[in-house]
Write a protein that holds these residues in place. Structure first.
Motif, PDB file in Angstrom:
ATOM      1  N   SER A   8      49.401  49.940  35.865  1.00 58.80           N
ATOM      2  CA  SER A   8      48.167  50.611  36.288  1.00 58.80           C
ATOM      3  C   SER A   8      46.957  50.043  35.573  1.00 58.80           C
ATOM      4  O   SER A   8      45.898  49.825  36.173  1.00 58.80           O
ATOM      5  CB  SER A   8      48.290  52.113  36.016  1.00 58.80           C
ATOM      6  N   THR A  12      43.821  48.060  37.380  1.00 60.07           N
ATOM      7  CA  THR A  12      42.437  48.512  37.176  1.00 60.07           C
ATOM      8  C   THR A  12      41.605  47.423  36.527  1.00 60.07           C
ATOM      9  O   THR A  12      40.442  47.223  36.878  1.00 60.07           O
ATOM     10  CB  THR A  12      42.408  49.776  36.305  1.00 60.07           C
ATOM     11  N   TYR A  13      42.186  46.687  35.590  1.00 61.01           N
ATOM     12  CA  TYR A  13      41.446  45.620  34.922  1.00 61.01           C
ATOM     13  C   TYR A  13      41.070  44.522  35.912  1.00 61.01           C
ATOM     14  O   TYR A  13      39.952  43.994  35.893  1.00 61.01           O
ATOM     15  CB  TYR A  13      42.275  45.037  33.781  1.00 61.01           C
ATOM     16  N   LEU A  16      38.214  45.780  37.922  1.00 61.44           N
ATOM     17  CA  LEU A  16      36.967  45.761  37.174  1.00 61.44           C
ATOM     18  C   LEU A  16      36.464  44.347  36.953  1.00 61.44           C
ATOM     19  O   LEU A  16      35.274  44.133  36.706  1.00 61.44           O
ATOM     20  CB  LEU A  16      37.173  46.456  35.813  1.00 61.44           C
ATOM     21  N   THR A  43      34.617  57.986  42.824  1.00 57.63           N
ATOM     22  CA  THR A  43      35.586  57.621  41.799  1.00 57.63           C
ATOM     23  C   THR A  43      35.060  56.416  41.040  1.00 57.63           C
ATOM     24  O   THR A  43      34.597  55.448  41.646  1.00 57.63           O
ATOM     25  CB  THR A  43      36.948  57.280  42.424  1.00 57.63           C
ATOM     26  N   TYR A  45      35.680  53.676  37.604  1.00 59.43           N
ATOM     27  CA  TYR A  45      36.550  53.104  36.577  1.00 59.43           C
ATOM     28  C   TYR A  45      35.675  52.299  35.621  1.00 59.43           C
ATOM     29  O   TYR A  45      34.764  51.596  36.067  1.00 59.43           O
ATOM     30  CB  TYR A  45      37.608  52.174  37.193  1.00 59.43           C
ATOM     31  N   LYS A  86      39.130  56.630  33.975  1.00 58.54           N
ATOM     32  CA  LYS A  86      38.749  56.883  35.368  1.00 58.54           C
ATOM     33  C   LYS A  86      38.069  58.246  35.417  1.00 58.54           C
ATOM     34  O   LYS A  86      38.512  59.188  34.775  1.00 58.54           O
ATOM     35  CB  LYS A  86      39.996  56.887  36.256  1.00 58.54           C
ATOM     36  N   THR A  88      35.935  61.118  38.181  1.00 59.40           N
ATOM     37  CA  THR A  88      35.642  61.494  39.570  1.00 59.40           C
ATOM     38  C   THR A  88      34.681  62.681  39.595  1.00 59.40           C
ATOM     39  O   THR A  88      34.668  63.505  38.678  1.00 59.40           O
ATOM     40  CB  THR A  88      36.924  61.891  40.335  1.00 59.40           C
TER      41      THR A  88
END
Length: 214
Positions: A8, A12-13, A16, A43, A45, A86, A88
């Protein structure tokens, strides 16, 4: 569990890596502005890194406080996170929302003032397909998740179109009001110039009569 967290984090990295980033000092706050329609899920990150990745002299207690304000500058959320997280929130009104990020560290940090890099990716109304659907052999389940994703995208597009129409109506009304104001001001200026002209002519005529020049 650690493997899932690592996967995960890696996903995400990589996400980004193609997002925006900006420099940030310790205990410094910076804000970005996002145009968000009403009732839209947002949302975000982020990943906080030293500006110089080769440098290891940075505080281990760094974190990021995320504050979101609506178009009326009321706080929608304010929460402290670590260097990778993260967040939201849901927009309750259409318009410009202010997303502010402030780094924080312990008051005894030796390295206060160090330059940092904040990677940020903000997704408005975007929902990825459920990863479980990719691993299942049930084609109907996969189709169901696909339809849900498609419906979410249609709702997003509809809300964005409604918001754009609201903005166009607002700017059109503002333009008409401005045009009307300018027109009436021009009429008033013209009337004032005519009155001043008549007054000057009358004064000049009275002067000539008083001097018996006419």
């Amino acid at each position: 569990m650690r493997l899932q967290w690592a996967i995960s984090f890696l996903q995400t990295y990589l996400m980004l890596a193609v997002a925006m980033y900006f420099d940030l000092g310790e205990q410094e706050e910076r804000c970005i502005i996002e145009e968000i329609p009403q009732d839209m899920l947002v949302t975000g990150y982020f990943l906080l890194q030293p500006w110089d990745l080769k440098s290891s002299t940075h505080s281990p207690h760094l974190g990021v406080t995320v504050t979101v304000r609506d178009p009326n500058h009321e706080v929608l959320m304010s929460k402290r996170y670590g260097i990778f997280a993260k967040f939201t929130f849901t927009a309750h009104a259409s318009g410009q929302h202010f997303l502010c990020f402030q780094t924080n560290s312990t008051s005894f940090s030796v390295f206060a003032g160090e330059r940092l890099k904040l990677h940020l990716d903000v997704q408005i109304g975007e929902h990825v397909m459920n990863p479980k659907a990719d691993r299942t052999k049930d084609n109907l389940k996969t189709l169901e998740y696909g339809l849900e994703h498609l419906i979410d995208q249609m709702v997003l597009i509809t809300k964005q179109q409604d918001y754009q129409r609201e903005k166009e109506e607002f700017f059109r009304q503002t333009s008409e009001d401005t045009h009307s104001t300018v027109l009436w001001w021009a009429v008033v200026q013209t009337i004032l110039l005519l009155l001043v002209g008549f007054w000057q002519m009358k004064q000049l005529k009275d002067f000539f009569i008083a001097k018996k020049l006419v």
